[in-house]
Write an enzyme that holds these catalytic residues in place. Structure first.
Site, PDB file in Angstrom:
ATOM      1  N   ASN A 174      -2.063   0.249   6.597  1.00 44.31           N
ATOM      2  CA  ASN A 174      -1.559  -0.993   7.188  1.00 44.31           C
ATOM      3  C   ASN A 174      -0.666  -1.825   6.248  1.00 44.31           C
ATOM      4  OD1 ASN A 174      -3.579  -1.888   5.574  1.00 44.31           O
ATOM      5  ND2 ASN A 174      -4.784  -2.867   7.178  1.00 44.31           N
ATOM      6  N   LYS A 204       0.816  -1.210   0.000  1.00 40.57           N
ATOM      7  CA  LYS A 204       0.000   0.000   0.000  1.00 40.57           C
ATOM      8  C   LYS A 204       0.861   1.275   0.000  1.00 40.57           C
ATOM      9  CE  LYS A 204      -3.988  -2.192   2.233  1.00 40.57           C
ATOM     10  NZ  LYS A 204      -5.018  -2.048   3.308  1.00 40.57           N
ATOM     11  N   TYR A 253     -12.308  -1.404  -3.979  1.00 38.64           N
ATOM     12  CA  TYR A 253     -12.825  -1.597  -2.621  1.00 38.64           C
ATOM     13  C   TYR A 253     -14.352  -1.453  -2.552  1.00 38.64           C
ATOM     14  CZ  TYR A 253      -8.245  -1.932  -0.354  1.00 38.64           C
ATOM     15  OH  TYR A 253      -7.002  -2.360   0.070  1.00 38.64           O
ATOM     16  N   HIS A 297      -2.222  -5.413   1.442  1.00 36.65           N
ATOM     17  CA  HIS A 297      -3.523  -6.056   1.244  1.00 36.65           C
ATOM     18  C   HIS A 297      -3.301  -7.551   1.048  1.00 36.65           C
ATOM     19  CE1 HIS A 297      -7.526  -6.877  -0.407  1.00 36.65           C
ATOM     20  NE2 HIS A 297      -6.905  -7.622  -1.308  1.00 36.65           N
ATOM     21  N   GLU A 335      -9.690 -10.012  -7.765  1.00 36.44           N
ATOM     22  CA  GLU A 335      -8.717  -8.936  -7.536  1.00 36.44           C
ATOM     23  C   GLU A 335      -7.534  -9.047  -8.498  1.00 36.44           C
ATOM     24  OE1 GLU A 335      -9.890  -8.581  -2.795  1.00 36.44           O
ATOM     25  OE2 GLU A 335      -7.930  -9.397  -3.353  1.00 36.44           O
TER      26      GLU A 335
HETATM   27  N1  UDP Z   1      -9.702  -0.269   7.243  1.00 36.19           N
HETATM   28  C1  UDP Z   1      -9.750   0.928   7.928  1.00 36.19           C
HETATM   29  N2  UDP Z   1     -10.409   0.965   9.133  1.00 36.19           N
HETATM   30  C2  UDP Z   1     -11.013  -0.121   9.673  1.00 36.19           C
HETATM   31  C3  UDP Z   1     -10.968  -1.334   8.955  1.00 36.19           C
HETATM   32  C4  UDP Z   1     -10.303  -1.378   7.750  1.00 36.19           C
HETATM   33  O1  UDP Z   1      -9.214   1.926   7.477  1.00 36.19           O
HETATM   34  O2  UDP Z   1     -11.600  -0.028  10.763  1.00 36.19           O
HETATM   35  C5  UDP Z   1      -8.993  -0.330   5.948  1.00 36.19           C
HETATM   36  C6  UDP Z   1      -7.632  -1.027   6.076  1.00 36.19           C
HETATM   37  O3  UDP Z   1      -6.729  -0.405   5.157  1.00 36.19           O
HETATM   38  C7  UDP Z   1      -7.973  -2.436   5.644  1.00 36.19           C
HETATM   39  C8  UDP Z   1      -8.997  -2.188   4.527  1.00 36.19           C
HETATM   40  O4  UDP Z   1      -9.756  -1.085   5.001  1.00 36.19           O
HETATM   41  O5  UDP Z   1      -6.834  -3.137   5.210  1.00 36.19           O
HETATM   42  C9  UDP Z   1      -9.904  -3.329   4.208  1.00 36.19           C
HETATM   43  O6  UDP Z   1     -10.546  -3.750   5.399  1.00 36.19           O
HETATM   44  P1  UDP Z   1     -10.681  -5.296   5.744  1.00 36.19           P
HETATM   45  O7  UDP Z   1     -11.631  -5.425   6.874  1.00 36.19           O
HETATM   46  O8  UDP Z   1     -10.981  -6.062   4.500  1.00 36.19           O
HETATM   47  O9  UDP Z   1      -9.217  -5.668   6.297  1.00 36.19           O
HETATM   48  P2  UDP Z   1      -8.069  -6.575   5.642  1.00 36.19           P
HETATM   49  O10 UDP Z   1      -8.718  -7.673   4.885  1.00 36.19           O
HETATM   50  O11 UDP Z   1      -7.235  -5.657   4.767  1.00 36.19           O
HETATM   51  O12 UDP Z   1      -7.274  -7.080   6.817  1.00 36.19           O
HETATM   52 MG    MG Z   2     -10.129  -7.631   3.418  1.00 37.17          MG
END
Ligand code: UDP
Ligand code: MG
Length: 138
Positions: free
Chosen positions: A113, A10, A50, A116, A127
């Protein structure tokens, strides 16, 4: 069970100079890189990628963040690719990520974070095809 997952390094991790270390980490975890691309998403493209999160409160911030700078997108191959990669990257919130995971090592916050990882075989295929054509021929 598919042997493919999809990842992005990212904008935060690219900007902080962690690209090489993250690619190394992924290879050391046993993944073969099937396709890889360095690019900068438009807001529209990030929003499309997204779209599954469109109802979540963080959606607009996520789209802004993911279009804020260059990323690296890649298709990765290994047995049990999707589930194992979720372990390699760690919890969404880096504060909760296990020691030695990519997010624990290279991420600062739940929104920025570092990486992905696909959450299912179906989404890994969707994806991958968002970014690559015929990646299976690589
Ligand atoms: N995200 C965020 N706040 C939250 C949860 C998710 O900004 O409370 C963002 C974060 O970058 C995350 C992405 O949205 O990686 C997608 O969320 P998901 O729940 O799918 O998490 P992931 O699969 O990436 O662990
Ligand atoms: Mg996810």
């Amino acid at each position: 069970m598919s042997n493919i997952t999809f990842t992005m390094i990212k904008p935060d991790a690219v900007a902080n100079g962690h690209t090489g270390k993250i690619i190394d980490h992924v290879i050391n975890a046993g993944y073969k890189i099937k396709a890889m691309k360095y690019l900068w998403l438009t807001k529209e493209q990030a929003g499309q990628f997204y779209a599954v999160h469109i109802e979540r409160p963080f959606y607009n911030d996520l789209v802004s963040f993911m279009s804020s700078g260059p990323i690296v997108a890649a298709v990765l191959e290994k047995a049990n690719a999707v589930a194992d990669f979720r372990i390699v990257i760690g919890a969404t919130d880096p504060q909760k990520a296990d020691a030695g995971t990519i997010r624990q090592l290279y991420a600062k916050s739940i929104d920025a974070n570092a990486v992905h990882g696909s959450d299912s075989d179906e989404n890994a295929a969707i994806e991958s095809s968002f970014f690559f054509n015929s990646f299976e021929r690589f």
